[in-house]
Design an enzyme around this catalytic site. Structure first.
Site, PDB file in Angstrom:
ATOM      1  N   MET A  63       0.113   6.142   1.128  1.00 27.78           N
ATOM      2  CA  MET A  63      -0.531   7.045   2.277  1.00 27.78           C
ATOM      3  C   MET A  63       1.346   7.972   2.732  1.00 27.78           C
ATOM      4  O   MET A  63       1.984   6.817   3.098  1.00 27.78           O
ATOM      5  CB  MET A  63      -1.311   6.654   3.236  1.00 27.78           C
ATOM      6  CG  MET A  63      -1.640   7.444   4.703  1.00 27.78           C
ATOM      7  SD  MET A  63      -2.501   9.077   4.831  1.00 27.78           S
ATOM      8  CE  MET A  63      -3.790   8.446   3.440  1.00 27.78           C
ATOM      9  N   CYS A  64       1.281   8.870   3.410  1.00 28.88           N
ATOM     10  CA  CYS A  64       2.167   8.982   3.925  1.00 28.88           C
ATOM     11  C   CYS A  64       2.178   9.823   5.206  1.00 28.88           C
ATOM     12  O   CYS A  64       0.882  10.415   4.961  1.00 28.88           O
ATOM     13  CB  CYS A  64       3.621   9.497   2.863  1.00 28.88           C
ATOM     14  SG  CYS A  64       3.606   8.483   1.715  1.00 28.88           S
ATOM     15  N   GLY A  65       2.474  10.438   6.119  1.00 31.77           N
ATOM     16  CA  GLY A  65       2.477  11.484   7.292  1.00 31.77           C
ATOM     17  C   GLY A  65       3.707  12.422   6.714  1.00 31.77           C
ATOM     18  O   GLY A  65       4.982  11.820   6.617  1.00 31.77           O
ATOM     19  N   HIS A  78       7.042  10.051   6.955  1.00 32.19           N
ATOM     20  CA  HIS A  78       6.580   8.579   7.223  1.00 32.19           C
ATOM     21  C   HIS A  78       5.805   8.211   6.468  1.00 32.19           C
ATOM     22  O   HIS A  78       4.357   8.058   5.917  1.00 32.19           O
ATOM     23  CB  HIS A  78       6.207   8.926   8.703  1.00 32.19           C
ATOM     24  CG  HIS A  78       6.372   9.802   9.449  1.00 32.19           C
ATOM     25  ND1 HIS A  78       7.342   9.998  10.639  1.00 32.19           N
ATOM     26  CD2 HIS A  78       6.859  11.302   9.561  1.00 32.19           C
ATOM     27  CE1 HIS A  78       8.087  10.764  10.967  1.00 32.19           C
ATOM     28  NE2 HIS A  78       7.885  11.502  10.783  1.00 32.19           N
ATOM     29  N   ASN A 108       2.165  13.109   0.099  1.00 28.45           N
ATOM     30  CA  ASN A 108       1.406  12.696   0.698  1.00 28.45           C
ATOM     31  C   ASN A 108       0.084  12.364  -0.785  1.00 28.45           C
ATOM     32  O   ASN A 108      -0.901  12.598  -0.662  1.00 28.45           O
ATOM     33  CB  ASN A 108       0.615  12.450   1.384  1.00 28.45           C
ATOM     34  CG  ASN A 108      -0.875  11.897   2.383  1.00 28.45           C
ATOM     35  OD1 ASN A 108      -0.718  10.953   2.161  1.00 28.45           O
ATOM     36  ND2 ASN A 108      -1.534  12.701   2.779  1.00 28.45           N
TER      37      ASN A 108
END
Length: 641
Positions: free
Chosen positions: A1-3, A55, A79
């Protein structure tokens, strides 16, 4: 998971800061708390500037900060999770694997072939420096959020981001349609000072005739939501992505109004577990059930094992259970979907590792609570109430027990009953049944502070109810039972499994029964086809933003590509029988699978939506309709604008 986030401006330097402010940075960091970096690319001829912001929530392989940049100045933001299609070794990070493959792509066809081969949820942004191209998109089902916002015609700027920020602007955020992959020729756009998007759509068949029909339909659908000054066009080569699942089987039995099993329905008066045994006695049905179990079991296995576990979790001898922490959680109501996921997760999560069962309830006002305990209270609910509710708080102080009984909503009752079933299946497992209790005051406060911004750009009463329920559930802050006491607990699990996709494929919603009664199996087929087509915009982007806000990753076993292809291969008559009563006919195939691997009472629980099971829907106006625009989700008052 990423932003992930990318801001592109063709003119003004100011535009980047208009889009990328402290607020959106904060939201992105909550999604990816383990690493945050920014990278700015400035190109003078032609003139444009790109900001890339990554992120990272570290879940597998070596920690890999984003954005990634290579020696050729290509930039990648990812992501996603690769569960199949492209090899990712046990110690490899899928972001680096994907970037390596993209860098070796020599043409548009190569890039499309790469993304067509992937299995798993993803959204991405890829800057191809040598060709001044920006590629981006979401997977076929839209399981990862990606939003876009465009400036006015003069500024010629736009933003892509996993989650929106607070902007007092007439330019609204929208979800990037999960219709294919988009490409922007930044060189051409910088020259004309206008934005043009090129689309490569998903398609089951890439024959010339099929592609022509797809292009027309997708262009119309995507264009209608874009600002007038944004041009959308199809790629000149008529290239497309190969859909990762097979088309829906719309075969209808010759006795068109009936499904196999209708003869049984004539003698069924009381739904029971034994009802399902009659179906399993049929050899064909049992074989089909085991095929379904195999494919769903593999989907759950991929999702609970593809994550980083600390070194101490590798020691399997004489583990100290109290020191173990959960890495996997399930959004858990005790209904058939969450029970099946939990039971299958149990087969693959290391035995000494707890599994967190996240069960959310909203406190009712006394008069509402009393109404709720008498209205639509089925015999099965009463039985579960007698099994669970009376003894749940017997060791607690009377005043505390009275207060907590206000959270005895339907999903809490079925959740406790489901816990007992799971404990019977595997008593050696630590099952953390996390009672997440939400007061109206906390709901109002957290909705205002952050939840409504995560639900944005969706805005209905239904989005409010489901979004708030999932946000509190996935946060995982509540109480767990410990030797007759309830103790505060916060789930450390970074992976959250959810059952979404089961109802959409197996005719689980009440609207499916209405459709079946009106239009028969042909109408039901059309409804189910529409369910999957719209699941990206109706559910998944929202749920990804909601769960990701806690630094956790949503994973969807029922939307695994192999699971969807298997279910799509079957005629509707093999998956559900809506001539049978509630609690059996809907999601019949899943109920049979659950019964076959040992589940009991939960296999015949009727569908109950989270907004009703958690009782959040009872907290607001009874006159509201699910499809109404929700005033509680308005980002700004008139005075603020």
């Amino acid at each position: 998971m990423c932003g992930i986030c990318c801001v592109v401006t063709l003119c003004s330097q100011r535009a980047i800061h208009d889009f990328f402010n402290e607020d959106i940075l904060c939201h992105l960091r909550r999604r990816g708390p383990d690493s945050s970096q920014q990278l700015i690319k400035t190109v003078s001829d032609p003139s444009y500037e790109c900001l890339f912001s990554g992120h990272v929530l570290h879940l597998r392989g070596l920690m890999t900060p984003q954005p990634l940049e290579d020696a050729n100045n290509n930039v990648f933001l990812w992501n996603g999770e690769i569960f199949n299609g492209v090899h990712v070794g046990p110690l490899e990070n899928d972001t680096e694997v994907m970037f390596h493959h993209l860098a070796s792509c020599g043409s548009e066809t190569d890039i499309l072939s790469l993304f067509s081969s992937l299995q798993g949820p993803w959204s991405f942004i890829y800057y191809q420096a040598s060709r001044h191209s920006l590629w981006f998109g979401r997977d076929y089902f839209g399981r990862r959020s990606l939003l876009w916002q465009f400036s006015n015609e003069v500024d010629s700027a736009f933003c892509l981001a996993s989650v929106s920020g607070y902007f007092k602007s007439s330019n609204q955020w929208q979800e990037v349609p999960a219709s294919g992959i988009f490409k922007i020729d930044l060189k051409a756009c910088a020259t004309t000072k206008s934005l043009s998007l090129m689309l490569f759509p998903w398609k089951y068949s890439c024959t010339e005739k099929a592609v022509e029909e797809t292009f027309v339909n997708v262009l119309d659908r995507v264009s209608k939501d874009l600002p007038n000054h944004i041009r959308l066009m199809m790629n000149e080569s008529k290239l497309c992505l190969r859909a990762p699942v097979i088309p829906l089987n719309k075969t209808i039995p010759e006795a068109s109004g009936e499904c196999p099993g209708t003869n049984i329905s004539n003698i069924i008066h009381t739904v029971s577990v034994e009802t399902l045994q009659g179906f399993l006695a049929e050899e064909h049905k049992k074989k089909l059930v085991h095929q379904f179990i195999d494919v769903l079991n593999e989907a759950v296995k991929r999702r609970v094992l593809s994550l980083f576990r600390e070194d101490d979790q590798k020691t399997r001898e004489f583990p100290t259970l109290c020191n173990r922490k959960a890495h996997v959680a399930v959004l858990f109501s005790g209904g058939i979907d969450s029970m099946v996921i939990a039971a299958l997760a149990d087969k693959h999560v290391p035995v000494e590792e707890p599994i967190d069962l996240l069960n959310v309830a909203f406190l009712l006002k006394e008069q509402t609570k009393q109404k709720g305990t008498t209205k639509n209270h089925t015999n099965r609910d009463v039985q579960l109430d007698l099994l669970c509710s009376q003894e749940s708080y017997k060791d607690l102080h009377a005043k505390t027990a009275t207060y907590l009984s206000g959270f005895d909503v339907p999903d809490r009752i079925t959740g406790r009953a489901g816990l007992r079933e799971l404990e019977a299946i595997n008593p050696s497992r630590t099952w953390n049944f996390v009672e997440i209790n939400v007061t109206p005051e906390e709901l109002k406060r957290m909705r205002q502070q952050c939840i409504k911004h995560l639900i944005n750009p969706l805005d209905t009463v239904l989005d409010d109810s489901i979004g708030c329920a999932i946000w509190f559930a996935s946060r995982g802050e509540g109480f767990i039972g410990n030797q007759g006491e309830l103790k505060p607990y916060k789930s450390p699990a970074k992976v959250v499994l959810t059952g979404i996709g089961a109802d959409e494929q197996l005719a689980g919603y009440s609207r499916h029964r209405v459709c079946f009664k009106k239009y028969g199996l042909e109408g039901l087929n059309k409804e189910l086809e529409m369910e999957l087509d719209r699941i990206s915009s109706r559910n998944l982007g929202r749920d990804d933003r909601i769960i990701g806000d806690h630094g956790k990753e949503a994973r969807f076993p029922f939307l695994d590509e192999d699971v969807v292809s298997f279910l799509n291969s079957l005629p509707i008559s093999e998956k559900a029988d809506l001539t049978l009563p509630r609690g059996v006919g809907e999601k019949l195939l899943l109920r049979l699978a659950a019964r076959e691997f040992g589940l009991t009472a939960s296999t015949v629980l009727p569908k109950r939506a989270v907004q009703f099971g958690s009782r959040i829907a009872k907290l607001e106006s009874n006159s509201e309709k699910a499809s109404d625009t929700c005033s509680r989700l308005k980002l700004f008052s008139v005075d603020e604008l």
